[in-house]
Design an enzyme around this catalytic site. Sequence first.
Site, short mmCIF file in Angstrom:
data_model
loop_
_atom_site.label_atom_id
_atom_site.label_comp_id
_atom_site.label_asym_id
_atom_site.label_seq_id
_atom_site.Cartn_x
_atom_site.Cartn_y
_atom_site.Cartn_z
N VAL A 115 0.96 -1.10 -0.04
CA VAL A 115 0.09 -0.01 0.13
C VAL A 115 0.82 1.21 0.10
CG1 VAL A 115 -1.67 1.34 1.28
CG2 VAL A 115 -1.87 -1.06 1.08
N GLU A 166 -4.41 -6.06 -5.77
CA GLU A 166 -3.07 -6.52 -6.47
C GLU A 166 -3.07 -6.90 -7.65
OE1 GLU A 166 -0.51 -8.99 -3.63
OE2 GLU A 166 -1.46 -8.04 -1.79
N ASN A 181 -14.40 -4.93 2.26
CA ASN A 181 -13.54 -6.36 2.32
C ASN A 181 -14.39 -7.38 2.75
OD1 ASN A 181 -11.51 -5.20 1.10
ND2 ASN A 181 -9.97 -5.48 2.60
N PHE A 215 -16.73 -10.12 -8.46
CA PHE A 215 -16.49 -11.21 -7.25
C PHE A 215 -17.49 -12.52 -7.38
CE2 PHE A 215 -14.07 -7.51 -6.05
CZ PHE A 215 -12.86 -7.90 -5.50
N LEU A 216 -17.85 -12.61 -8.45
CA LEU A 216 -18.69 -13.98 -8.74
C LEU A 216 -18.39 -15.05 -9.33
CD1 LEU A 216 -22.39 -12.29 -9.00
CD2 LEU A 216 -21.46 -13.42 -7.12
N LYS A 217 -16.93 -15.31 -9.49
CA LYS A 217 -16.28 -15.98 -10.26
C LYS A 217 -15.92 -17.41 -9.03
CE LYS A 217 -12.43 -16.76 -13.31
NZ LYS A 217 -11.18 -16.27 -14.03
N ALA A 218 -16.53 -18.51 -9.46
CA ALA A 218 -16.35 -19.48 -8.45
C ALA A 218 -14.91 -20.15 -8.57
CB ALA A 218 -17.21 -20.63 -8.69
N CYS A 276 -5.61 -9.41 2.31
CA CYS A 276 -6.71 -8.35 2.91
C CYS A 276 -7.80 -9.26 3.30
CB CYS A 276 -7.09 -7.42 1.89
SG CYS A 276 -5.79 -6.08 1.55
N LYS A 301 -7.21 -11.64 6.51
CA LYS A 301 -7.00 -10.85 7.73
C LYS A 301 -8.04 -9.92 8.09
CE LYS A 301 -4.19 -7.29 6.97
NZ LYS A 301 -5.18 -6.16 7.41
#
Length: 445
Positions: free
Chosen positions: A11, A153, A206, A247-250, A258, A261
């Site tokens: 970061v 990243e 997150n 964020f819907l990729k299996a 991140c 944690k």
Amino acid sequence: MNIAVIGTGYVGLVSGVCFSDLGNHVTCVDKLKEKVEMLQQGEVPIYEPGLKELIEKNSSAGRLKFTTDLPSAVKDADIVIMAVGTPSLPNGEADLSYIMEAAKEVAAAVNSYKVIVTKSTVPVGTNEKIGNLIRSYTTESFDIASVPEFLREGSAIRDTLNPDRIVIGTESQLAQDMLVKLHGPLTDNIIFTDVRSAEMIKYASNAFLATKISFINEIANICEKVGADVTRVAEGMGYDKRIGSSFLKAGIGYGGSCFPKDTQALIQIAGHVDYDFKLLKSVVDVNNDQRYNVIRKLESILEDLSGKTIAIWGLAFKPETDDVRDAPAFEIITSLLQRGAKVKAYDPIATANFKKIFDHPDVKYCKVAEEAAHDADALCVLTEWREFQEISLHDIQSWLKTPILIDGRNIFTEQELADTEFAYYSVGRPSMNKGVREQSPILSF
């Protein structure tokens, strides 16, 4: 403006370099002399597309420098950005020792009004503690602000220079004005909040993204059992504006620095105020179990893994980075070794970082993908590097001892597999499972 960035991790380094590219004079500070010398020589300690070029450009222009001299950097700065690590403690809480130590050093160096910005991810209330600590060391005027980062990243430069939004949490109008001046060239979508809300926005964001990943993986597991295709399901869901397609990729679960944690930290934050965050606990449980489906699938095909050689393609937690923190490969390789298998592993970028942490006599780290796959009893794809997608499946089949392919990231298509002899299993696409379907029960993957 003059900016001091404390910490040259992911970061801090990316943020400092990008701020210098906007025309600010940035001094990046790190305690590690070897790391600073590396950066001064134009070498980059992390892999991030475009970062090396920006460092060379802005260092040559005199806008960017690296030092171990924190006091000098702070004294010359208008804004001090703290971007040191807040790793997880064994109980899941964020370890604040590094950022509190940095705050002490900053406090000792303050010689005039400063805006002190926390960009590290910290539990709610941490900025107040930082402010109180600094006041105990100095009588100089300063203001505290929380400006969380939302970098991915592999696309961190683009994310920094083209952010969805900037969140500024501060009680000071002067600090707000200075931070608007700093971030104004990036976007007009600047959200102003109190400090505590800014701290929570980072964790909530997150945690929600992690929830989407675990949710689609659960849907994929059901798709395996009922004969639906999770890629089509995700596509249909993603067109709904209330849901969105990201964020819907299996796959085999999230990793990195991140999500693991921050989900654990938010569970702890909730626990400290007597709230049982049941949903997020389930998200973590689903994610932890998802990666072991690779092992279950291999055992359904090969039965006994003892003495078998398993090729692993992909050690980084995601492509376009050399970051192996909480990568699924750790648990998967460990489980293979526990079952008596031998492993040949390859990653285009992250092999060296992985080997530093995981050096085992039964793991051979290979220089090219073919070397890892050659004469192996099965191949497992754990990271969706483009390099892997560009390799002919016929070549892969010829390299392997037996044509068994576990595609943990759904990188191959039905058309590509059509004329191969692979025993192939992907994630949530039962119609593509072929080769040993009649011999073994279809397990949820």
